[in-house]
Design an enzyme around this catalytic site. Structure first.
Site, PDB file in Angstrom:
ATOM      1  NE  ARG A  44      -3.750  -2.515   1.643  1.00 60.54           N
ATOM      2  CZ  ARG A  44      -3.389  -3.607   2.318  1.00 60.54           C
ATOM      3  NH1 ARG A  44      -2.562  -3.516   3.340  1.00 60.54           N
ATOM      4  NH2 ARG A  44      -3.879  -4.785   2.002  1.00 60.54           N
ATOM      5  CG  ASP A  58     -11.936 -11.759   7.356  1.00 60.57           C
ATOM      6  OD1 ASP A  58     -11.075 -11.222   8.077  1.00 60.57           O
ATOM      7  OD2 ASP A  58     -11.833 -11.829   6.114  1.00 60.57           O
ATOM      8  CG  ASN A  66     -11.207  -5.211   2.340  1.00 59.06           C
ATOM      9  OD1 ASN A  66     -10.156  -4.958   2.914  1.00 59.06           O
ATOM     10  ND2 ASN A  66     -11.650  -6.443   2.205  1.00 59.06           N
ATOM     11  CD1 TRP A  67      -7.959  -3.759   0.783  1.00 58.61           C
ATOM     12  CD2 TRP A  67      -7.101  -1.824   0.064  1.00 58.61           C
ATOM     13  NE1 TRP A  67      -7.802  -3.849  -0.573  1.00 58.61           N
ATOM     14  CE2 TRP A  67      -7.274  -2.676  -1.030  1.00 58.61           C
ATOM     15  CE3 TRP A  67      -6.581  -0.545  -0.153  1.00 58.61           C
ATOM     16  CZ2 TRP A  67      -6.958  -2.295  -2.341  1.00 58.61           C
ATOM     17  CZ3 TRP A  67      -6.268  -0.155  -1.440  1.00 58.61           C
ATOM     18  CH2 TRP A  67      -6.458  -1.032  -2.526  1.00 58.61           C
ATOM     19  CB  VAL A  69      -8.747 -10.470  -1.231  1.00 58.03           C
ATOM     20  CG1 VAL A  69      -9.846  -9.494  -0.855  1.00 58.03           C
ATOM     21  CG2 VAL A  69      -9.185 -11.907  -0.982  1.00 58.03           C
ATOM     22  CB  CYS A 115      -7.099 -24.295  -6.462  1.00 56.61           C
ATOM     23  SG  CYS A 115      -6.377 -25.943  -6.434  1.00 56.61           S
ATOM     24  CB  CYS A 164      -5.199 -18.259  -5.993  1.00 57.33           C
ATOM     25  SG  CYS A 164      -4.270 -17.860  -4.502  1.00 57.33           S
TER      26      CYS A 164
HETATM   27  O1  LIG Z   1      -6.309 -10.833   8.595  1.00 55.33           O
HETATM   28  C1  LIG Z   1      -5.307 -10.406   8.034  1.00 55.33           C
HETATM   29  O2  LIG Z   1      -4.180 -10.452   8.523  1.00 55.33           O
HETATM   30  C2  LIG Z   1      -5.520  -9.792   6.699  1.00 55.33           C
HETATM   31  C3  LIG Z   1      -4.485  -9.234   5.949  1.00 55.33           C
HETATM   32  C4  LIG Z   1      -4.785  -8.645   4.692  1.00 55.33           C
HETATM   33  C5  LIG Z   1      -3.622  -8.049   3.976  1.00 55.33           C
HETATM   34  O3  LIG Z   1      -2.561  -7.875   4.618  1.00 55.33           O
HETATM   35  O4  LIG Z   1      -3.644  -7.748   2.794  1.00 55.33           O
HETATM   36  C6  LIG Z   1      -6.134  -8.656   4.243  1.00 55.33           C
HETATM   37  C7  LIG Z   1      -7.096  -9.252   5.080  1.00 55.33           C
HETATM   38  N1  LIG Z   1      -6.782  -9.796   6.264  1.00 55.33           N
HETATM   39  C8  LIG Z   1      -8.489  -9.292   4.753  1.00 55.33           C
HETATM   40  O5  LIG Z   1      -9.300  -9.838   5.532  1.00 55.33           O
HETATM   41  C9  LIG Z   1      -8.935  -8.732   3.549  1.00 55.33           C
HETATM   42  O6  LIG Z   1     -10.145  -8.731   3.253  1.00 55.33           O
HETATM   43  C10 LIG Z   1      -7.969  -8.169   2.682  1.00 55.33           C
HETATM   44  C11 LIG Z   1      -8.113  -7.603   1.419  1.00 55.33           C
HETATM   45  C12 LIG Z   1      -6.855  -7.248   1.036  1.00 55.33           C
HETATM   46  C13 LIG Z   1      -6.443  -6.649  -0.217  1.00 55.33           C
HETATM   47  O7  LIG Z   1      -5.310  -6.156  -0.267  1.00 55.33           O
HETATM   48  O8  LIG Z   1      -7.239  -6.655  -1.167  1.00 55.33           O
HETATM   49  N2  LIG Z   1      -5.972  -7.557   2.004  1.00 55.33           N
HETATM   50  C14 LIG Z   1      -6.615  -8.131   3.018  1.00 55.33           C
HETATM   51 CA   LIG Z   2      -8.495 -10.957   7.474  1.00 49.98          CA
END
Ligand SMILES: O=C(O)c1cc(C(=O)O)c2c(n1)C(=O)C(=O)c1cc(C(=O)O)[nH]c1-2
Ligand SMILES: [Ca+2]
Length: 655
Positions: A100, A286, A372-373, A522, A582, A585
């Site tokens: 990021r 989650d 999300n993020w 993700v 699998c 991914c």
């Molecule tokens: O529980 C964790 O440690 C963790 C780490 C990360 C990550 O570092 O990218 C994600 C998530 N969870 C998560 O739940 C999530 O939905 C997610 C989306 C993403 C992304 O970059 O698209 N990372 C993460």
């Molecule tokens: Ca998570």
């Protein structure tokens, strides 16, 4: 230079507002925005970085934590720094090999590599100054995807891995020397050992030790958000989901499981715990609270309150007093079915069945989160917060057979180390996917305007003093909206789907808007909303820009795979193996279309016929594909082939 000429830190300022005070670009003239330059990040995976712009130089990261320094006047490369992440580490990343971005402080650029090293790089030369291993236990599948932050001359970084089984913590290092200053854990370790500090002793009372939670780590990973209030001398961090996801599997007697899914205030000098507010007690879905925190002073019921605002995965918008963690309000910003709302003490009123213990539960929001993020922004001019909201349907069901690291076929991704304690999609979801941009009034706790997008997983936002909101979309556009009413004023096509957030800055009197683009994360590994597909790219726009957009490549979905012999009797066993090795991914063959990783339902017949050539020490190991030698047998691969071919046959239109 005018205030805000530079984009100095991840969230623009320590408060994380992503509010640029620049106003050369306005609703009236934004139609004249044009490309000034574009820059090839030479990448194919998700680009999540917020570029930092200091002194006419942009520092931005590509997948695999590679740093690029770009001259913003010309768009030309000054240097790159590749921390050379071992590609085998990709299997420890739940959510793509993303990064990021960097922090820049006193002539030094800080990047955290996917495998957990914090690297200090000389901003002028691109040469490494020091490197620290931030991982306490290399036997655990920790990853780092977040941008470091610098508060009070300390570089702070957390980590991820709560889908696998780790114990979350953040560490502060002296920015100059790299020496460790402090470390704070989000969850307690083995209670038979001494606790690191008082906050851990307090937290341990909220876990049931009969679940031996420390074996699975407990979670609480801090992989994204950190902000800082210099006046209160407090820093704030959002903690992640609990690990494993199933509350009963990790803490059979219940309990809130502190400090997972919380906002936590720490002393930035010592890392000492000051207060917390837990948004999702006893997390079971989650529901990370790692989404962007924003600090603002809001007039609520006639009183000016120092607040922290937050729209975490669980679908509620929170306003919390940042002086002491007192709950002020929470309101759902999307439809939710796990809780009815929050009571006056700030506890959710849960819906029966939401914990998916007896029956599978189509949680809304699902584990992808209602947000999300993807970055949120806040304009003090409009008083509104802007963020992408969504639903990605996923059915959860407690897995009563789960044991830590005792992978069984059918347990999601357990073959590469995931530990969810949950089954997913044991029946098909009926909730609906959507993606939208929301403008939210945090005082009235209500939506002011929204824009529906074609799919979930849209980019983060930037808001400017010119009253413009910029956002990129999953379907490959960068759009400018009027921040007041959401009117779409301008857009440009992008080379691929956008997930990161734009930034704005000024050089030689000219305001620029830049965005780093590369589809992934993700959701973006298995799904997509555009056929446009070019390498990761930084686009930079200004009024009167006349540079041509780079030529866009399009991909074409191949035909559904077929013509390879398989035994239909192998399909059921192959399904379970596919799910446990699998699916997150490569997606569901022939149903999903593939994102930045291929959907195997559309592979060439020869690829599936010789799948073992890819599964065992295959050519794509260099791109992060795990080597399944010793984990899967030839017979397992035969069954996985049968599942792929059988599923393709099942979805193939009948003649
Ligand atoms: O529980 C964790 O440690 C963790 C780490 C990360 C990550 O570092 O990218 C994600 C998530 N969870 C998560 O739940 C999530 O939905 C997610 C989306 C993403 C992304 O970059 O698209 N990372 C993460
Ligand atoms: Ca998570």
């Amino acid at each position: 230079a005018s205030p805000g000429a530079e984009w100095r830190s991840h969230g623009f300022d320590d408060a994380g507002t992503r509010f640029s005070p620049l106003k050369q670009i306005t609703p009236a003239n934004v139609k004249d925005l044009g490309l000034v330059w574009s820059y090839d990040l030479e990448s194919t995976r998700g680009v999540e970085a917020t570029p930092i712009v200091v002194d006419g130089v942009m520092y931005v990261t590509a997948p695999w934590s590679v740093v690029h320094a770009i001259d913003v006047r010309s768009g030309r490369r000054l240097w790159t720094y590749d921390p050379e992440v071992p590609r085998a580490h990709a299997k420890n990343a739940c959510c793509d090999v993303v990064n990021r971005g960097v922090a820049v402080h006193k002539g030094v650029v800080y990047v955290a590599s996917l495998d957990g090293r914090l690297v200090a790089i000389d901003a002028a030369s691109g040469k490494r100054r020091w490197e620290q291993d931030t991982i306490i236990d290399r036997a655990r599948p920790y990853t780092v995807t977040g941008a470091p932050r610098v508060f009070k001359d300390k570089v702070i970084i957390g980590n991820g891995g709560a889908e696998y089984g780790v114990r979350g913590y953040i560490t502060a290092y002296d920015a100059d020397s790299g020496r460790q200053a402090w470390r704070w854990f989000a969850v307690p370790g083995d209670p038979s050992q001494p606790f690191e500090d008082e906050s851990m002793a307090k937290a341990a009372k909220t876990w049931d030790p009969s679940g031996r939670y420390w074996e699975a780590g407990g979670g609480g990973t801090m992989w994204n958000s950190m902000v800082f209030d210099p006046e209160l001398n407090l820093m704030y961090v959002g903690t992640g989901n609990a690990s494993p996801w199933s509350h009963r599997q990790r803490s059979p007697g219940g309990g809130d499981n502190l400090y997972t899914a919380s906002i936590v205030a720490l002393d930035p000098d010592t890392g000492k715990y000051v207060w917390h507010y837990q948004e999702t007690p006893g997390d079971n879905w989650d529901y990370t609270s790692t989404q962007d925190l924003i600090l603002a002073d809001l007039r609520i019921d006639g009183k000016l309150r120092k607040v922290v605002m937050h729209a975490p995965k669980n679908g509620f918008f929170f306003v919390v007093d940042r002086t002491n963690g007192a709950f002020i309000s929470a309101k759902n910003f999307v439809p939710v079915n796990w809780a009815k709302g929050y009571d006056r003490n700030g506890r959710p009123i849960e819906m029966p069945g939401a914990r998916a213990v007896e029956e599978p539960f189509d949680a809304v929001p699902g584990p992808f989160g209602a947000h999300n993020w993807h970055s949120m922004s806040f304009s003090p001019q409009t008083g509104l917060a802007y963020f992408p909201a969504q639903n990605v349907p996923l059915v959860l069901a407690e897995d009563k057979t789960w044991r830590h690291n005792q992978a069984q076929a059918g347990q999601p991704m357990a073959g590469i180390g995931w530990n969810l304690g949950m089954q997913v999609n044991s029946r098909a979801p009926t909730s609906q996917p959507f993606g939208r941009l929301i403008a939210w009034d945090p005082v009235k706790q209500k939506e002011v305007w929204r824009k529906e997008h074609v799919s979930p997983w849209n980019g983060g936002t930037l808001v400017t003093a010119g009253n413009l909101v910029f956002q990129g979309t999953a379907d490959a556009r960068l759009i400018a909206y009027d921040a007041r009413d959401g009117k779409e004023l301008w857009s440009s096509p992008m080379g691929t789907g956008v997930i990161a957030a734009p930034v704005s800055y000024e050089v030689d009197g000219r305001q620029y808007v830049s965005i780093a683009v590369g589809w992934g994360g993700v959701y973006g590994q298995t799904q997509r909303a555009t056929e446009r597909n070019i390498p990761g790219t930084v686009y930079t726009f200004a009024l009167g820009g006349k540079a041509p957009l780079p030529e866009f490549a399009h991909r074409q979905l191949n035909a559904l795979v077929g013509g390879v012999a398989y035994d239909p009797a192998d399909v059921a066993a192959g399904t379970a193996l596919y799910v446990s090795n699998c699916v997150f991914c490569h997606g569901v063959p022939g149903v999903d279309k593939g994102g930045n990783l291929p959907n195997l339902g559309y592979s060439a017949p020869e690829t599936i016929e010789h799948l073992e050539r890819f599964v065992f020490k295959g050519p794509y190991m260099a791109r992060g594909m795990p080597d399944f030698s010793g984990h899967l047998s030839d017979e397992d691969v035969r069954k996985i082939k049968a599942f792929i071919l059988g599923t393709a046959d099942a979805v193939r239109p009948k003649k």
